[in-house]
Write a protein that holds these residues in place. Structure first.
Motif, PDB file in Angstrom:
ATOM      1  N   GLY A  44      36.344  43.885  40.520  1.00  0.00           N
ATOM      2  CA  GLY A  44      37.180  44.214  39.372  1.00  0.00           C
ATOM      3  C   GLY A  44      38.590  44.610  39.742  1.00  0.00           C
ATOM      4  O   GLY A  44      39.384  44.998  38.892  1.00  0.00           O
ATOM      5  N   SER A  48      40.192  37.804  42.208  1.00  0.00           N
ATOM      6  CA  SER A  48      39.991  36.443  41.694  1.00  0.00           C
ATOM      7  C   SER A  48      41.131  36.039  40.779  1.00  0.00           C
ATOM      8  O   SER A  48      41.614  34.899  40.837  1.00  0.00           O
ATOM      9  CB  SER A  48      38.682  36.349  40.920  1.00  0.00           C
ATOM     10  OG  SER A  48      37.627  36.756  41.739  1.00  0.00           O
ATOM     11  N   THR A  49      41.588  36.977  39.947  1.00  0.00           N
ATOM     12  CA  THR A  49      42.692  36.659  39.039  1.00  0.00           C
ATOM     13  C   THR A  49      43.912  36.217  39.853  1.00  0.00           C
ATOM     14  O   THR A  49      44.554  35.218  39.528  1.00  0.00           O
ATOM     15  CB  THR A  49      43.027  37.887  38.174  1.00  0.00           C
ATOM     16  OG1 THR A  49      41.827  38.331  37.533  1.00  0.00           O
ATOM     17  CG2 THR A  49      44.064  37.559  37.131  1.00  0.00           C
TER      18      THR A  49
HETATM   19  P1  ADP Z   1      37.695  40.736  41.189  1.00  0.00           P
HETATM   20  O1  ADP Z   1      37.811  39.321  41.528  1.00  0.00           O
HETATM   21  O2  ADP Z   1      38.456  41.613  42.086  1.00  0.00           O
HETATM   22  O3  ADP Z   1      36.299  41.219  41.022  1.00  0.00           O
HETATM   23  P2  ADP Z   1      38.843  39.910  38.704  1.00  0.00           P
HETATM   24  O4  ADP Z   1      40.164  39.382  39.076  1.00  0.00           O
HETATM   25  O5  ADP Z   1      37.767  38.965  38.430  1.00  0.00           O
HETATM   26  O6  ADP Z   1      38.396  40.976  39.786  1.00  0.00           O
HETATM   27  O7  ADP Z   1      39.031  40.847  37.408  1.00  0.00           O
HETATM   28  C1  ADP Z   1      39.983  41.855  37.303  1.00  0.00           C
HETATM   29  C2  ADP Z   1      39.786  42.602  35.990  1.00  0.00           C
HETATM   30  O8  ADP Z   1      40.076  41.753  34.916  1.00  0.00           O
HETATM   31  C3  ADP Z   1      38.362  43.079  35.806  1.00  0.00           C
HETATM   32  O9  ADP Z   1      38.398  44.375  35.242  1.00  0.00           O
HETATM   33  C4  ADP Z   1      37.777  42.106  34.841  1.00  0.00           C
HETATM   34  O10 ADP Z   1      36.819  42.744  34.030  1.00  0.00           O
HETATM   35  C5  ADP Z   1      38.981  41.664  34.044  1.00  0.00           C
HETATM   36  N1  ADP Z   1      38.825  40.286  33.616  1.00  0.00           N
HETATM   37  C6  ADP Z   1      38.855  39.219  34.402  1.00  0.00           C
HETATM   38  N2  ADP Z   1      38.724  38.088  33.674  1.00  0.00           N
HETATM   39  C7  ADP Z   1      38.606  38.480  32.375  1.00  0.00           C
HETATM   40  C8  ADP Z   1      38.462  37.801  31.142  1.00  0.00           C
HETATM   41  N3  ADP Z   1      38.400  36.462  31.064  1.00  0.00           N
HETATM   42  N4  ADP Z   1      38.388  38.532  30.016  1.00  0.00           N
HETATM   43  C9  ADP Z   1      38.464  39.894  30.078  1.00  0.00           C
HETATM   44  N5  ADP Z   1      38.617  40.570  31.186  1.00  0.00           N
HETATM   45  C10 ADP Z   1      38.683  39.904  32.351  1.00  0.00           C
END
Ligand code: ADP
Length: 651
Positions: A44, A48-49
């Motif tokens: 979180g 990934s984002t």
């Molecule tokens: P990681 O890859 O480090 O686990 P992410 O980049 O997947 O983290 O997510 C970062 C934050 O954004 C998290 O709190 C996640 O819940 C939120 N998030 C990611 N994608 C979405 C989405 N499509 N809708 C709502 N929240 C999202």
């Protein structure tokens, strides 16, 4: 040289329910070509984002992203797809290999979307690079997890990317496979390939040359552990958006469509049922009516076209007014274009042999008696006949002789051998002196039992009075027929003293008018068949739409993958459209076969061979294509508009 990846102050947030989550907040990072970077942090934290934004699968809300020195904020969807296709290679935690597809074909997939054609040799080289030369023909379900991920790495390499984006590449693997995959990535980096890898595993991140730590959407540390090898110089011009479809992509789409249809045989078969029946109904009607027209016109000669038929017309509330010889005389005198006027008697009467009774038609005409033996009259010219025809002397003598057609002969005599036997017409005994083949036009209706007898015999012995049923007029040429018709009408009205506004109690039809009448009858019948077919096609089309929506849902992850590998929205759109069209075309092709088969089935009743013309076939296929495009468009559009990340994550 500009850094390969230059991210400046980007933010990305998601709104879930009533509160906002900052996935990334004012993040800046530069990555040089040739680096091996691990993005680490707790779940979180935004790893990934960040990776998705770097790989052009996602866009930031604010901030700037320069890729190989180029600003990317204003690039359109097609341009981003081209960059993903040619400059970025993706590796996912869950491999995302195509099911039931060989390692080689999986590796070749990204080449489909470059527009440059596919190259099996290149795919083999990449498989060799990840140590899988001996698994080329294995399907994805026949490989271990580590092998699957190595196939995915080979796939990410096949278009010579500048950078590989790996999202938890070892997350689904056991210890041995993990080491294997990491070794492959390290080797690739040693050859100068830039690698950005997301992981939460400290051991794995330790193998990267640089570790960037994130927490709550921000970078908390950035540590270079060892220097990276210098990257080989490569072109850093961004590729242009692809505008056309390459033949290899079209082939791939056809292959995918057939595979999708084939892997759901029962479902596909049920789906095309509506199209099958609808097209079948239309085609059967078209083949039969075309066959009808063809046999009608081929049976027709110039002599037929010269003819004008005068028949009585029943007027409201009154019985038929039968013609008399005086009507014939009136036409002969009053219509100069009526070259030959032949009165005809044609009535229904029972004909018997022993205790066998057959309802049949008695025909006689003046012309019958003019020729000796074998009349040159058009009526018999084209018909084979055994025995002989009656003579003028027999007419004058009112001889009880008859020529019957085969249809009657078969009904009266078991063997069909009627010659020289006696038959009874209305209680009067006749000798059969000839048997004629059924008339061409009559073969259409299965041959109506008919007996031909001399006119004088008919008038005096059978019908009692000299009343005629209709009059056949021959004009000098087919062009004269309409004018002859007008003259006949005038002559008959004059003879009847009909008032200007009085309706005629007779009808005068040219051959052409008869064909027109046939066409309009056919038109009315068509309307009924077409509306039934239309409903069937509508239901079929909705079925196609339904199944395509199911297919899109089932293949959501595949759609996400294809987009990550460089497919544009239009590539996805056309792929699903092609699938819908292929489904409809199969239904249409089977429908043509059904229609033609029904045409032949009808042959046993109406005795007209159906005609399948090129026009009919292209109509069927054009129609099926239109249904496929029409009803497949919405599902295809839904597929095309899917967000790649959401699609990849779809469960
Ligand atoms: P990681 O890859 O480090 O686990 P992410 O980049 O997947 O983290 O997510 C970062 C934050 O954004 C998290 O709190 C996640 O819940 C939120 N998030 C990611 N994608 C979405 C989405 N499509 N809708 C709502 N929240 C999202």
């Amino acid at each position: 040289m500009a850094p390969l990846i230059d991210i400046r102050d980007i933010s990305k947030s998601y709104v879930t329910g009533s509160f906002q989550v900052h996935a990334l907040l004012n993040v800046s990072v530069k990555i040089e070509a040739g680096e091996f970077v691990a993005l680490v942090g707790p779940s979180g934290s935004g790893k990934s984002t960040l990776l998705h934004i770097m790989g052009f699968l996602d866009r930031p809300d604010s901030g700037e992203y320069y890729f190989a020195g180029h600003p990317t904020a204003k690039l359109g969807e097609g341009r981003l797809a081209a960059i993903r296709s040619r400059m970025v290679g993706f590796i996912f935690q869950s491999f995302h290999l195509l099911k039931r597809t060989t390692a080689r074909d999986n590796v070749m997939l990204p080449m489909v979307y470059t527009g440059l054609g596919t190259d099996a040799k290149k795919a083999m080289e990449c498989l060799k690079l990840v140590g899988l030369s001996d698994r080329v023909k294995h399907k994805s379900n026949e490989l271990s997890g580590g092998q699957c991920q190595r196939v995915a790495i080979a796939r990410s390499l096949v278009n010579d990317p500048l950078v590989i984006m790996a999202d938890e590449p070892t997350g689904n693997l056991d210890a041995a496979s993990r080491a294997e995959v990491m070794q492959v990535l390290k080797d690739l980096n040693a050859r100068g390939l830039t690698i950005v890898m997301v992981t939460h595993d400290e051991e794995i991140s330790g193998m990267a040359a640089r570790v960037v730590r994130l927490k709550d959407g921000a970078i908390v540390s950035d540590e270079v552990r060892r220097p990276s090898a210098p990257a080989p110089a490569s072109s850093s011009l961004l590729p242009a958006a692809r505008l056309s479809f390459s033949p290899s992509e079209f082939l791939e789409q056809l292959k995918v469509a057939f595979k999708a249809i084939w892997s759901h045989k029962t479902r596909s078969a049920l789906t095309i049922l509506g199209i099958f029946i609808g097209v079948g109904a239309i085609i059967s009607l078209m083949t039969i009516s075309e066959g009808f027209m063809k046999s009608l016109l081929s049976g027709a000669s110039e002599d037929d076209a010269k003819k004008v038929w005068v028949t009585p017309r029943r007027q409201h509330g009154k019985p038929y007014r039968r013609f008399q010889m005086s009507d014939v005389e009136a036409i002969r005198a009053g219509a100069p274009l009526a070259e030959k006027v032949t009165p005809i008697l044609a009535r229904e009467k029972q004909i018997s042999v022993g205790d066998k009774h057959v309802d049949s038609r008695i025909q006689t005409r003046e012309g019958f008696t003019f020729e000796e033996q074998k009349p040159r009259d058009k009526f018999f010219e084209n018909r084979k006949m055994t025995g002989r025809f009656f003579t003028p002397a027999e007419n004058l003598d009112r001889a009880r002789v008859a020529v019957i057609n085969q249809a009657l002969a078969k009904k009266l005599f078991e063997t069909g051998d009627a010659l020289n036997n006696d038959i009874r017409i209305g209680g009067v005994s006749f000798t059969v002196i000839g048997v004629a083949e059924d008339h061409k036009a009559e073969q259409i209706f299965g041959g109506q039992p008919t007996a031909y007898i001399p006119l004088k015999t008919a008038a005096k012995r059978v019908f009692g009075a000299k009343r005629l049923d209709y009059i056949e007029v021959t004009s000098p040429s087919p062009e004269d027929a309409p004018e002859a018709r007008r003259q006949i009408i005038t002559a008959l009205r004059a003879r009847r003293g009909a008032r200007e506004d009085a309706a005629d109690d007779f009808e005068v039809k040219t051959f052409e008018a008869q064909i027109e009448m046939f066409k309009s009858t056919m038109g009315k019948l068509s309307l009924v068949v077409y509306s039934i077919a239309g409903i069937s096609l509508l239901v079929g089309g909705i079925g196609i739409m339904n199944i395509m929506l199911v297919s899109v849902t089932e293949r959501t992850r595949e759609i996400g993958l294809r987009k990550a590998l460089g497919a544009r929205n239009t590539d996805i759109l056309s792929q699903f459209l092609i699938e819908a069209v292929v489904l409809c075309m199969i239904g249409g092709a089977l429908g043509v076969a059904l229609g033609f088969g029904l045409g032949w089935a009808a042959y046993f009743f109406i005795k007209i061979p159906p005609t399948l013309s090129m026009g009919t076939i292209s109509f069927a296929f054009g129609f099926s294509t239109a249904i496929g495009v029409g009803f497949g468009f919405w599902p295809a559009l839904r597929a095309a508009m899917l967000d790649p990340i959401e699609a990849l994550r779809y469960e």
